[in-house]
Design an enzyme around this catalytic site. Structure first.
Site, PDB file in Angstrom:
ATOM      1  N   SER A   1      39.089  48.815  38.104  1.00  0.00           N
ATOM      2  CA  SER A   1      37.661  48.580  37.882  1.00  0.00           C
ATOM      3  C   SER A   1      37.237  47.318  38.610  1.00  0.00           C
ATOM      4  CB  SER A   1      37.396  48.415  36.378  1.00  0.00           C
ATOM      5  OG  SER A   1      36.084  47.959  36.135  1.00  0.00           O
TER       6      SER A   1
ATOM      7  N   TYR B   1      39.209  44.281  28.144  1.00  0.00           N
ATOM      8  CA  TYR B   1      39.137  45.239  29.246  1.00  0.00           C
ATOM      9  C   TYR B   1      39.344  44.591  30.610  1.00  0.00           C
ATOM     10  CZ  TYR B   1      37.323  49.018  32.177  1.00  0.00           C
ATOM     11  OH  TYR B   1      37.191  49.997  33.130  1.00  0.00           O
TER      12      TYR B   1
END
Length: 229
Positions: free
Chosen positions: A121, A134
């Protein structure tokens, strides 16, 4: 299996690859199998370390691997619970390490090379509010990608990551549908929109293919220009 993973699996079948789709959600696998009868589907919880290794070892030979499983738990850094941190790291990083280790070892033994793609990501490089679990989990995936590329390169095994910004999946809609949250992010993206699933799929297929034969150890951002800031 849903979102990005489902789309990648379907595209791989379309490209002629014998494809195995793994998911902890049997219902998703059932609908995928119905849509693509030639797909091999396996129900597995990637948090189960030993069972995952046993299951992966029975699949083979594997020439192309896409590590896509991902979860998120949002909370303020000072309020993040240990069980939520463990969950995010187990799925986003530990599972990638575990599956890749089994597959790569078999690739090395066969001596025919291969290609591994880790779905990371842009949040691995861009800190986000309430993403204290995350973001670090994806940063770990990026560095694992580089370490794998370094060690596996001599065996003709390429390893890259794909790092999209917000991709309009069901999970993204849950977290980003509120204009108060999405509009400030969109304002930072020069192309002015979030990423489509097909944008990620196309990059994965390219990096898996021989068209990217000299690309390894790269973390490829798909972010509409977000990273230029």
């Amino acid at each position: 299996m849903s979102g990005i993973g489902r789309a990648i699996a379907k595209k791989l079948v379309e490209c002629g690859a014998e494809t195995y789709a793994l998911s902890r959600t049997q219902a998703d696998l059932d609908t995928l199998k119905k849509e693509v009868p030639s797909m091999h589907v396996i129900q597995i919880d990637l948090q189960e370390w030993d069972k995952t290794r046993e299951t992966i070892a029975k699949i083979g030979p594997v020439d192309l691997l896409v590590n896509n499983a991902g979860v998120s738990k949002l909370a303020k850094f000072t309020e993040m619970k240990k069980e939520d941190l463990d969950f995010v790291m187990d799925v986003n990083f530990n599972a990638v390490f575990n599956v890749s280790q089994v597959v790569a070892k078999a690739m090395v033994e066969r001596g025919e090379g291969g290609s591994v793609i880790n779905i990371s990501s842009s949040a691995s490089q861009d800190a986000l509010m309430d993403h204290a679990a995350y973001c670090p989990s994806k940063a770990a995936v990026d560095m694992l990608t580089k370490c794998m590329a370094l060690e596996l390169g001599p065996h003709k095994i390429r390893v890259n990551s794909v790092n999209p910004t917000v991709t309009w999946t069901d999970m993204a809609k849950m977290h980003w549908s509120d204009p108060a949250k999405s509009e400030p992010m969109l304002a930072k993206i020069p192309l002015g929109k979030f990423i489509g699933v097909e944008d990620v799929v196309n990059s994965v297929i390219f990096l898996l293919s021989d068209k990217s034969a000299m690309t390894t150890g790269e973390c490829v951002r798909i972010d509409g220009g977000l990273g230029v800031h």
